[in-house]
Design a protein around this motif. Structure first.
Motif, PDB file in Angstrom:
ATOM      1  N   THR A  52      17.157  10.917  60.339  1.00 34.66           N
ATOM      2  CA  THR A  52      17.491  11.531  59.082  1.00 34.66           C
ATOM      3  C   THR A  52      18.656  12.187  59.011  1.00 34.66           C
ATOM      4  O   THR A  52      19.581  12.230  60.163  1.00 34.66           O
ATOM      5  N   GLY A  53      19.005  13.005  58.181  1.00 32.59           N
ATOM      6  CA  GLY A  53      20.269  13.690  57.996  1.00 32.59           C
ATOM      7  C   GLY A  53      20.099  15.079  57.789  1.00 32.59           C
ATOM      8  O   GLY A  53      18.906  15.692  57.243  1.00 32.59           O
ATOM      9  N   ALA A  54      20.807  16.071  58.016  1.00 34.12           N
ATOM     10  CA  ALA A  54      20.880  17.572  57.755  1.00 34.12           C
ATOM     11  C   ALA A  54      21.793  17.788  56.764  1.00 34.12           C
ATOM     12  O   ALA A  54      22.555  17.084  56.248  1.00 34.12           O
ATOM     13  N   GLY A  55      21.109  18.792  55.657  1.00 38.60           N
ATOM     14  CA  GLY A  55      21.899  18.962  54.523  1.00 38.60           C
ATOM     15  C   GLY A  55      21.924  18.227  53.528  1.00 38.60           C
ATOM     16  O   GLY A  55      20.555  17.354  53.230  1.00 38.60           O
ATOM     17  N   ARG A  56      22.677  17.802  52.501  1.00 40.03           N
ATOM     18  CA  ARG A  56      22.630  17.030  51.294  1.00 40.03           C
ATOM     19  C   ARG A  56      22.672  15.694  51.364  1.00 40.03           C
ATOM     20  O   ARG A  56      22.708  15.026  50.361  1.00 40.03           O
ATOM     21  N   ALA A  57      23.150  15.236  52.839  1.00 39.10           N
ATOM     22  CA  ALA A  57      23.392  13.771  52.851  1.00 39.10           C
ATOM     23  C   ALA A  57      22.849  13.270  54.059  1.00 39.10           C
ATOM     24  O   ALA A  57      22.450  14.047  54.936  1.00 39.10           O
ATOM     25  N   PHE A  58      22.467  12.177  53.806  1.00 43.96           N
ATOM     26  CA  PHE A  58      21.945  10.960  55.038  1.00 43.96           C
ATOM     27  C   PHE A  58      23.109  10.775  55.985  1.00 43.96           C
ATOM     28  O   PHE A  58      23.071  11.522  57.046  1.00 43.96           O
ATOM     29  N   ALA A 100      14.552   8.220  57.302  1.00 45.14           N
ATOM     30  CA  ALA A 100      14.429   9.164  56.125  1.00 45.14           C
ATOM     31  C   ALA A 100      15.475   9.613  55.369  1.00 45.14           C
ATOM     32  O   ALA A 100      16.200  10.408  56.018  1.00 45.14           O
ATOM     33  N   VAL A 101      15.663   8.896  54.298  1.00 47.42           N
ATOM     34  CA  VAL A 101      17.145   9.077  53.693  1.00 47.42           C
ATOM     35  C   VAL A 101      17.064  10.121  52.812  1.00 47.42           C
ATOM     36  O   VAL A 101      16.412  10.099  51.701  1.00 47.42           O
ATOM     37  N   ASP A 117      12.516  -0.541  60.389  1.00 51.27           N
ATOM     38  CA  ASP A 117      11.109  -1.031  60.231  1.00 51.27           C
ATOM     39  C   ASP A 117      10.289  -0.477  58.989  1.00 51.27           C
ATOM     40  O   ASP A 117       9.673  -1.103  58.421  1.00 51.27           O
ATOM     41  N   LEU A 118      10.707   0.912  58.759  1.00 55.59           N
ATOM     42  CA  LEU A 118      10.387   1.538  57.699  1.00 55.59           C
ATOM     43  C   LEU A 118      11.386   2.512  56.960  1.00 55.59           C
ATOM     44  O   LEU A 118      11.779   3.133  57.816  1.00 55.59           O
ATOM     45  N   ALA A 119      11.715   2.346  55.792  1.00 54.93           N
ATOM     46  CA  ALA A 119      12.535   3.306  55.371  1.00 54.93           C
ATOM     47  C   ALA A 119      11.998   4.033  54.234  1.00 54.93           C
ATOM     48  O   ALA A 119      11.161   3.588  53.285  1.00 54.93           O
ATOM     49  N   PHE A 120      12.184   5.500  54.190  1.00 58.01           N
ATOM     50  CA  PHE A 120      11.778   6.253  53.255  1.00 58.01           C
ATOM     51  C   PHE A 120      12.848   7.158  52.329  1.00 58.01           C
ATOM     52  O   PHE A 120      14.138   7.228  53.296  1.00 58.01           O
ATOM     53  N   MET A 121      12.740   7.571  51.173  1.00 62.02           N
ATOM     54  CA  MET A 121      13.896   8.164  50.701  1.00 62.02           C
ATOM     55  C   MET A 121      13.680   9.024  49.608  1.00 62.02           C
ATOM     56  O   MET A 121      12.458   8.810  48.753  1.00 62.02           O
ATOM     57  N   SER A 122      14.526  10.057  49.579  1.00 63.46           N
ATOM     58  CA  SER A 122      14.365  11.032  48.605  1.00 63.46           C
ATOM     59  C   SER A 122      14.608  10.461  47.207  1.00 63.46           C
ATOM     60  O   SER A 122      15.431   9.720  47.161  1.00 63.46           O
ATOM     61  N   PRO A 182      12.073  15.291  47.371  1.00 66.34           N
ATOM     62  CA  PRO A 182      12.952  15.829  48.513  1.00 66.34           C
ATOM     63  C   PRO A 182      12.173  16.640  49.450  1.00 66.34           C
ATOM     64  O   PRO A 182      12.210  16.437  50.722  1.00 66.34           O
ATOM     65  N   ASP A 183      11.165  17.500  49.171  1.00 70.43           N
ATOM     66  CA  ASP A 183      10.418  18.243  50.004  1.00 70.43           C
ATOM     67  C   ASP A 183       9.309  17.723  50.724  1.00 70.43           C
ATOM     68  O   ASP A 183       8.981  17.936  51.854  1.00 70.43           O
ATOM     69  N   ASP A 184       9.080  16.462  50.408  1.00 70.40           N
ATOM     70  CA  ASP A 184       7.786  15.762  51.021  1.00 70.40           C
ATOM     71  C   ASP A 184       8.361  14.536  51.995  1.00 70.40           C
ATOM     72  O   ASP A 184       7.555  13.904  52.660  1.00 70.40           O
ATOM     73  N   LEU A 185       9.832  14.249  51.771  1.00 74.10           N
ATOM     74  CA  LEU A 185      10.283  13.196  52.467  1.00 74.10           C
ATOM     75  C   LEU A 185      10.028  13.199  53.883  1.00 74.10           C
ATOM     76  O   LEU A 185       9.651  12.250  54.381  1.00 74.10           O
ATOM     77  N   LEU A 186      10.532  14.254  54.598  1.00 73.81           N
ATOM     78  CA  LEU A 186      10.231  14.159  56.198  1.00 73.81           C
ATOM     79  C   LEU A 186       8.836  14.444  56.656  1.00 73.81           C
ATOM     80  O   LEU A 186       8.300  13.497  57.295  1.00 73.81           O
ATOM     81  N   PRO A 187       8.088  15.362  56.019  1.00 73.21           N
ATOM     82  CA  PRO A 187       6.579  15.245  56.280  1.00 73.21           C
ATOM     83  C   PRO A 187       5.874  13.761  56.020  1.00 73.21           C
ATOM     84  O   PRO A 187       5.126  13.417  56.950  1.00 73.21           O
ATOM     85  N   GLU A 188       6.273  13.283  54.885  1.00 71.95           N
ATOM     86  CA  GLU A 188       5.666  11.790  54.747  1.00 71.95           C
ATOM     87  C   GLU A 188       6.150  10.742  55.641  1.00 71.95           C
ATOM     88  O   GLU A 188       5.256   9.982  56.361  1.00 71.95           O
ATOM     89  N   THR A 189       7.370  10.957  56.200  1.00 71.74           N
ATOM     90  CA  THR A 189       7.894   9.945  56.980  1.00 71.74           C
ATOM     91  C   THR A 189       7.327  10.296  58.383  1.00 71.74           C
ATOM     92  O   THR A 189       6.854   9.341  59.127  1.00 71.74           O
TER      93      THR A 189
END
Length: 261
Positions: A52-58, A100-101, A117-122, A182-189
């Motif tokens: 994943t990425g830090a801040g506002r960019a992947f 986690a994009v 293998d799996l991609a999640f996106m905000s 956005p707030d669910d992206l990393l927890p869901e990934t």
């Protein structure tokens, strides 16, 4: 460090951490990410990797200021692994790889999804393959992997147009598997990653190998074609105009290029 690493429940999360540069890959970040993937592949305590990425960019893709230096400075010092080494590490990574994009993804920030293998996106993220706007060719075997992932016409639009693709468009074409707030992206990934990580690593590796082994020759051949085309175009009139325009903060003008460019 431009790459942060955290471990939890046999899941290793690699966070691209150059937020001031929108997590663009310079040689140092290419090296660090390749090394991290190689290490995770060999670590018996790691079952799954999340990027994943830090801040506002992947990731804003390759650092264009550094690319300009590479194209114009004969003595530019490349990294140990560089872009090609990172793609090798992605292609050979034997365990489940999740992305986690979290924000914008350009270039390798989009084509890396061909190896996920799996991609999640905000829901607020956007993706772009800017190759034609930079006067270069595709990379990371995207000319082979993206048509397989999303179909020929969606892949053609992604690779030819250099236009933005929204999260909903990416989901509809199959470029990503899930779109999250956005707030669910990393927890869901991470929730899905931990489901996989609870399985035997030996079985995860076997399943991935049986899925990816038939693609290896196609990936290798595509990369050879892409690398040859990229080398031919990098430093050419279109590429130099695009890089100069980026450095000068203006839109590129391809209308005055020599015929055929």
């Amino acid at each position: 460090m431009a790459l942060q690493t955290t471990d939890r429940n046999r899941v290793r999360t690699l966070t691209l951490d150059r937020p001031e540069a929108l997590n663009a890959f310079d040689e140092a970040l290419y090296d660090a990410t390749a090394e991290a993937l190689l290490a995770a592949a060999e670590d018996p305590t790691v079952a799954v990797v999340v990027i994943t990425g830090a801040g506002r960019a992947f990731s804003a893709g390759t650092d264009l200021l550094e690319m300009h230096r590479m194209a114009t400075e004969p003595d530019f010092q490349r990294g140990e692994h560089g872009f090609i080494g990172l793609v090798d590490a992605l292609a050979d990574f034997p365990k489940p790889l999740l992305c986690a994009v979290n924000g914008i993804g350009l270039g390798i920030g989009t084509t890396i999804l061909g190896f996920a293998d799996l991609a999640f996106m905000s829901a607020t993220a956007r993706l772009k393959c800017p190759f034609t706007s930079l006067g270069v060719a595709p990379e990371a075997a995207s000319s082979y992997l993206l048509p397989r992932l999303v179909g020929r016409q969606d892949a053609a639009w992604l690779l030819l147009s250099a236009e933005w693709v929204s999260a909903q468009e990416a989901l509809a074409m199959g470029l990503v598997w899930r779109v999250c707030e956005p707030d669910d992206l990393l927890p869901e990934t991470l929730r899905h990653a931990e489901v996989l990580a609870a399985r035997p690593i030996s079985s995860l590796v076997a399943v991935k190998r049986t899925m990816t082994e038939p693609l290896r020759e196609g990936v290798r051949a595509a990369r050879e074609r892409e690398n040859a085309a990229f080398a031919e175009l990098m430093g050419g009139p279109a590429n130099l105009e695009a890089l100069a325009a980026f450095a000068e903060g203006r839109a590129p003008d391809f209308t005055s290029l020599p015929p055929g460019w």
